[in-house]
Write a protein that holds these residues in place. Structure first.
Motif, mmCIF file in Angstrom:
data_model
loop_
_atom_site.group_PDB
_atom_site.id
_atom_site.type_symbol
_atom_site.label_atom_id
_atom_site.label_comp_id
_atom_site.label_asym_id
_atom_site.label_seq_id
_atom_site.Cartn_x
_atom_site.Cartn_y
_atom_site.Cartn_z
ATOM 1 N N PRO A 32 -12.967 21.308 28.885
ATOM 2 C CA PRO A 32 -11.761 20.480 28.794
ATOM 3 C C PRO A 32 -10.609 21.103 29.583
ATOM 4 N N LEU A 33 -9.719 20.238 30.028
ATOM 5 C CA LEU A 33 -8.554 20.707 30.780
ATOM 6 C C LEU A 33 -7.630 21.506 29.862
ATOM 7 N N PRO A 34 -7.009 22.539 30.408
ATOM 8 C CA PRO A 34 -6.091 23.323 29.575
ATOM 9 C C PRO A 34 -4.835 22.519 29.245
ATOM 10 N N ARG A 35 -4.302 22.758 28.062
ATOM 11 C CA ARG A 35 -3.062 22.101 27.628
ATOM 12 C C ARG A 35 -2.036 23.157 27.317
ATOM 13 N N PRO A 36 -0.856 23.113 27.765
ATOM 14 C CA PRO A 36 -0.273 22.202 28.748
ATOM 15 C C PRO A 36 -0.810 22.534 30.147
ATOM 16 N N LEU A 37 -0.910 21.515 30.957
ATOM 17 C CA LEU A 37 -1.458 21.667 32.300
ATOM 18 C C LEU A 37 -0.342 22.073 33.256
ATOM 19 N N THR A 38 -0.260 23.360 33.492
ATOM 20 C CA THR A 38 0.714 23.876 34.460
ATOM 21 C C THR A 38 0.023 24.016 35.806
#
Length: 158
Positions: A32-38
């Motif tokens: 999964p994409l990291p949160r928050p997406l910096t």
């Protein structure tokens, strides 16, 4: 049953089975994409999960293996083989007219040791090593270019 299937059926079945297994194993769900997406997190995620980078890394590993194989040709190689053979003593025949000649031992042992070293190859080994080294450098440059391309596309689209 047609002749083609009778002769090639098991091989065809094995090929289809391997293709299906490879397809199932290749479809691993992405992380999964990291949160928050910096921006930095997006770059790190892309560097870890990019199929282009994965392919280029595999090509680099392959070229490093070729270099290792070419370098190994300079090293000596050792071979060892042995055998044992037993012959039933009653199968030996004496020499007619010479009763005092001893019969051979029924146990026969053989050991072979071979050490090989390339002494002269006309520059073939050195040229293979240089070629492999250059191919590794080219693969590293390709990896660097692919990394730069991925980072640029993330920074451009972020």
């Amino acid at each position: 049953m047609p002749t083609f299937l009778r002769h090639h059926g098991p091989a065809l079945f094995g090929l289809v089975l391997l293709t299906l297994i490879n397809g199932v194993a290749a479809e691993v769900p992405p992380a999964p994409l990291p949160r928050p997406l910096t921006r930095n997190a997006a770059i790190a995620y892309a560097l870890d999960h990019s199929p282009v980078l994965r392919r280029v890394r595999e090509e680099l590993a392959q070229q490093e293996g070729v270099r290792l194989e070419a370098t190994a040709q300079r090293l000596p190689s050792v071979g060892l083989a042995g055998s044992y053979e037993y012959t039933e003593p009653r199968l030996f025949e004496g020499f007619p007219g010479f009763p005092g000649v001893p019969l051979p031992d029924p146990n026969a042992w053989q050991v072979h040791i071979a050490i090989r070293q390339v002494v002269y190859s006309g520059g073939g080994v050195d040229s293979r090593v240089r070629s492999a080294r250059e191919r590794v450098e080219a693969a590293r440059s390709t990896l660097t270019a692919a990394i730069n391309s991925v980072v640029f596309s993330i920074e451009e689209n972020f």
